[in-house]
Design a protein around this motif. Structure first.
Motif, PDB file in Angstrom:
ATOM      1  N   PHE A 124       0.855  -1.194   0.000  1.00  0.00           N
ATOM      2  CA  PHE A 124       0.000   0.000   0.000  1.00  0.00           C
ATOM      3  C   PHE A 124       0.889   1.241   0.000  1.00  0.00           C
ATOM      4  N   PRO A 125       0.389   2.352  -0.557  1.00  0.00           N
ATOM      5  CA  PRO A 125       1.227   3.558  -0.662  1.00  0.00           C
ATOM      6  C   PRO A 125       1.494   4.248   0.674  1.00  0.00           C
ATOM      7  N   ARG A 126       0.472   4.398   1.530  1.00  0.00           N
ATOM      8  CA  ARG A 126       0.667   5.074   2.807  1.00  0.00           C
ATOM      9  C   ARG A 126      -0.553   4.866   3.692  1.00  0.00           C
ATOM     10  N   ARG A 127      -0.293   4.597   4.957  1.00  0.00           N
ATOM     11  CA  ARG A 127      -1.341   4.551   5.984  1.00  0.00           C
ATOM     12  C   ARG A 127      -0.897   5.456   7.110  1.00  0.00           C
ATOM     13  N   MET A 128      -1.848   6.255   7.604  1.00  0.00           N
ATOM     14  CA  MET A 128      -1.542   7.160   8.711  1.00  0.00           C
ATOM     15  C   MET A 128      -2.560   6.935   9.828  1.00  0.00           C
ATOM     16  N   PHE A 129      -2.076   7.003  11.059  1.00  0.00           N
ATOM     17  CA  PHE A 129      -2.967   6.852  12.210  1.00  0.00           C
ATOM     18  C   PHE A 129      -2.402   7.634  13.399  1.00  0.00           C
ATOM     19  N   PRO A 130      -3.289   8.075  14.297  1.00  0.00           N
ATOM     20  CA  PRO A 130      -2.832   8.778  15.504  1.00  0.00           C
ATOM     21  C   PRO A 130      -2.156   7.792  16.453  1.00  0.00           C
ATOM     22  N   LEU A 131      -0.936   8.074  16.844  1.00  0.00           N
ATOM     23  CA  LEU A 131      -0.195   7.179  17.731  1.00  0.00           C
ATOM     24  C   LEU A 131      -0.896   7.003  19.062  1.00  0.00           C
ATOM     25  N   ILE A 132      -1.482   8.061  19.587  1.00  0.00           N
ATOM     26  CA  ILE A 132      -2.129   7.973  20.899  1.00  0.00           C
ATOM     27  C   ILE A 132      -3.268   6.953  20.891  1.00  0.00           C
TER      28      ILE A 132
END
Length: 162
Positions: A124-132
């Motif tokens: 997949f190209p990119r996944r972003m998520f809040p670390l908290i």
């Protein structure tokens, strides 16, 4: 996980600024996140709690067409993405989250945010998520592990105190 939590929620850039401090703390965050991910997955296998992590979901945030698009993924899968990803980035500045359409407007916004993790993979190209969000679930998971292990006479964490 304590150091990850402290880094995630700190607003030190506003006080100290960029430089060696920021570069070192960002690298420590990446290293700690990788170590925690491997350790948690192994612990889930040992304690037979893989399903707990498969049921927990993390909100993914992607940007497209000038708006945020939200989806979710299981904690088990996101830990695997962290372990096997080809690139791991820590984003702490709001303008780093902007889409191409918002780039000019966002470049001026240097406000600091809770850490967001961006993972790139060959799948997949990119996944972003809040670390908290991940840390909250992992904290609850550790309580489950302590309970499960104590049933078998193994005491760790606060269960170790008599």
């Amino acid at each position: 996980m304590s150091r990850l939590s402290a880094f995630c929620t700190s607003r030190s850039l506003a006080v100290i600024g960029y430089g060696e401090y920021y570069a070192v703390s960002e690298e420590l965050c990446k290293r700690d996140l990788l170590l925690v991910s491997v350790s948690i997955r192994k612990l889930a296998e040992i304690a037979d709690l893989r399903d707990y992590l498969r049921r927990g979901n993390i909100t993914l945030v992607e940007f497209g067409a000038g708006r945020a698009i939200k989806a979710s993924i299981s904690v088990w899968d996101i830990l695997g993405n962290i372990i096997h990803g080809v690139e791991l980035r820590v984003l702490k500045i709001k303008n780093e989250l902007s889409s191409d359409e918002d780039l000019l407007r966002a470049m001026a916004d240097k406000s600091e945010i809770d850490a967001v993790i961006a993972i790139k993979s060959d799948k997949f190209p990119r996944r972003m998520f809040p670390l908290i969000e991940l840390l909250k679930i992992l904290n609850d998971f550790m309580e489950e592990v302590e309970e499960k292990l104590s049933e078998n006479g193994v005491f760790v964490g606060s269960g170790y105190d008599f």
